[in-house]
Motif scaffolding. Structure first.
Motif, PDB file in Angstrom:
ATOM      1  N   SER A  18     -12.283  18.346  30.442  1.00  0.00           N
ATOM      2  CA  SER A  18     -10.923  18.758  30.772  1.00  0.00           C
ATOM      3  C   SER A  18     -10.189  17.596  31.414  1.00  0.00           C
ATOM      4  CB  SER A  18     -10.963  19.946  31.734  1.00  0.00           C
ATOM      5  OG  SER A  18     -11.408  19.514  33.006  1.00  0.00           O
ATOM      6  N   SER A  19      -8.899  17.769  31.621  1.00  0.00           N
ATOM      7  CA  SER A  19      -8.115  16.703  32.260  1.00  0.00           C
ATOM      8  C   SER A  19      -8.567  16.490  33.707  1.00  0.00           C
ATOM      9  CB  SER A  19      -6.621  17.005  32.196  1.00  0.00           C
ATOM     10  OG  SER A  19      -6.332  18.226  32.839  1.00  0.00           O
ATOM     11  N   ILE A  20      -8.995  17.541  34.384  1.00  0.00           N
ATOM     12  CA  ILE A  20      -9.501  17.408  35.753  1.00  0.00           C
ATOM     13  C   ILE A  20     -10.806  16.622  35.741  1.00  0.00           C
ATOM     14  CG2 ILE A  20     -10.428  18.669  37.741  1.00  0.00           C
ATOM     15  CD1 ILE A  20      -8.415  20.914  37.034  1.00  0.00           C
ATOM     16  N   GLU A  21     -11.701  16.965  34.821  1.00  0.00           N
ATOM     17  CA  GLU A  21     -12.957  16.223  34.703  1.00  0.00           C
ATOM     18  C   GLU A  21     -12.681  14.758  34.396  1.00  0.00           C
ATOM     19  OE1 GLU A  21     -15.269  18.147  31.686  1.00  0.00           O
ATOM     20  OE2 GLU A  21     -15.924  19.749  33.024  1.00  0.00           O
ATOM     21  N   SER A  22     -11.776  14.501  33.475  1.00  0.00           N
ATOM     22  CA  SER A  22     -11.441  13.126  33.108  1.00  0.00           C
ATOM     23  C   SER A  22     -10.899  12.346  34.295  1.00  0.00           C
ATOM     24  CB  SER A  22     -10.416  13.109  31.968  1.00  0.00           C
ATOM     25  OG  SER A  22     -10.992  13.589  30.784  1.00  0.00           O
ATOM     26  N   ALA A  23     -10.083  12.986  35.106  1.00  0.00           N
ATOM     27  CA  ALA A  23      -9.521  12.318  36.284  1.00  0.00           C
ATOM     28  C   ALA A  23     -10.613  11.975  37.283  1.00  0.00           C
ATOM     29  CB  ALA A  23      -8.452  13.195  36.931  1.00  0.00           C
ATOM     30  N   ILE A  24     -11.540  12.904  37.514  1.00  0.00           N
ATOM     31  CA  ILE A  24     -12.645  12.653  38.438  1.00  0.00           C
ATOM     32  C   ILE A  24     -13.516  11.516  37.918  1.00  0.00           C
ATOM     33  CG2 ILE A  24     -14.781  13.607  39.412  1.00  0.00           C
ATOM     34  CD1 ILE A  24     -13.322  16.335  39.521  1.00  0.00           C
ATOM     35  N   LEU A  25     -13.814  11.546  36.634  1.00  0.00           N
ATOM     36  CA  LEU A  25     -14.673  10.532  36.049  1.00  0.00           C
ATOM     37  C   LEU A  25     -14.037   9.146  36.042  1.00  0.00           C
ATOM     38  CD1 LEU A  25     -16.145  12.505  33.026  1.00  0.00           C
ATOM     39  CD2 LEU A  25     -17.274  11.967  35.197  1.00  0.00           C
ATOM     40  N   ALA A  26     -12.722   9.089  35.995  1.00  0.00           N
ATOM     41  CA  ALA A  26     -12.012   7.806  35.944  1.00  0.00           C
ATOM     42  C   ALA A  26     -11.709   7.222  37.323  1.00  0.00           C
ATOM     43  CB  ALA A  26     -10.711   7.973  35.162  1.00  0.00           C
ATOM     44  N   GLU A  27     -11.779   8.056  38.355  1.00  0.00           N
ATOM     45  CA  GLU A  27     -11.450   7.579  39.707  1.00  0.00           C
ATOM     46  C   GLU A  27     -12.473   6.551  40.170  1.00  0.00           C
ATOM     47  OE1 GLU A  27     -10.407   9.346  44.138  1.00  0.00           O
ATOM     48  OE2 GLU A  27     -10.756  10.720  42.492  1.00  0.00           O
ATOM     49  N   LYS A  28     -12.023   5.544  40.874  1.00  0.00           N
ATOM     50  CA  LYS A  28     -12.913   4.510  41.398  1.00  0.00           C
ATOM     51  C   LYS A  28     -13.844   5.118  42.447  1.00  0.00           C
ATOM     52  CE  LYS A  28     -11.120   1.082  39.108  1.00  0.00           C
ATOM     53  NZ  LYS A  28     -11.811   0.525  37.979  1.00  0.00           N
TER      54      LYS A  28
END
Length: 82
Positions: free
Chosen positions: A3-13
């Protein structure tokens, strides 16, 4: 599919996330800047990296579980070897 939330978490430094100092330092030592890099890694390679230990893995598992992302460590073959 994430999901977009998962993608954001995975992309965060990782350095900007609520991990311990030790987790952040070990991740950097292993060459990981994001969780996406970690969950994309072959478990056999991950375990051999300088900086890997089971305390680090435990913190990773706890974070992934709390964020309903633990399934991302599951290999496509059903056994990730960790």
């Amino acid at each position: 599919m994430t999901s977009s939330i998962e993608s954001a978490i995975l992309a965060e430094k990782i350095g900007m996330m609520a991990f311990s100092k030790e987790f952040k330092e070990s991740s950097a030592k292993m060459g990981y800047a994001t969780l996406r890099q970690i969950v994309s890694e072959d478990p056999a390679i991950l375990q051999k990296k300088d900086g890997f230990n089971y305390i680090w893995l435990g913190e990773l598992l706890e974070f992934l579980t709390e964020n309903n992302l633990l399934h991302l460590l599951q290999s496509t073959q059903g056994n990730n070897g960790i």
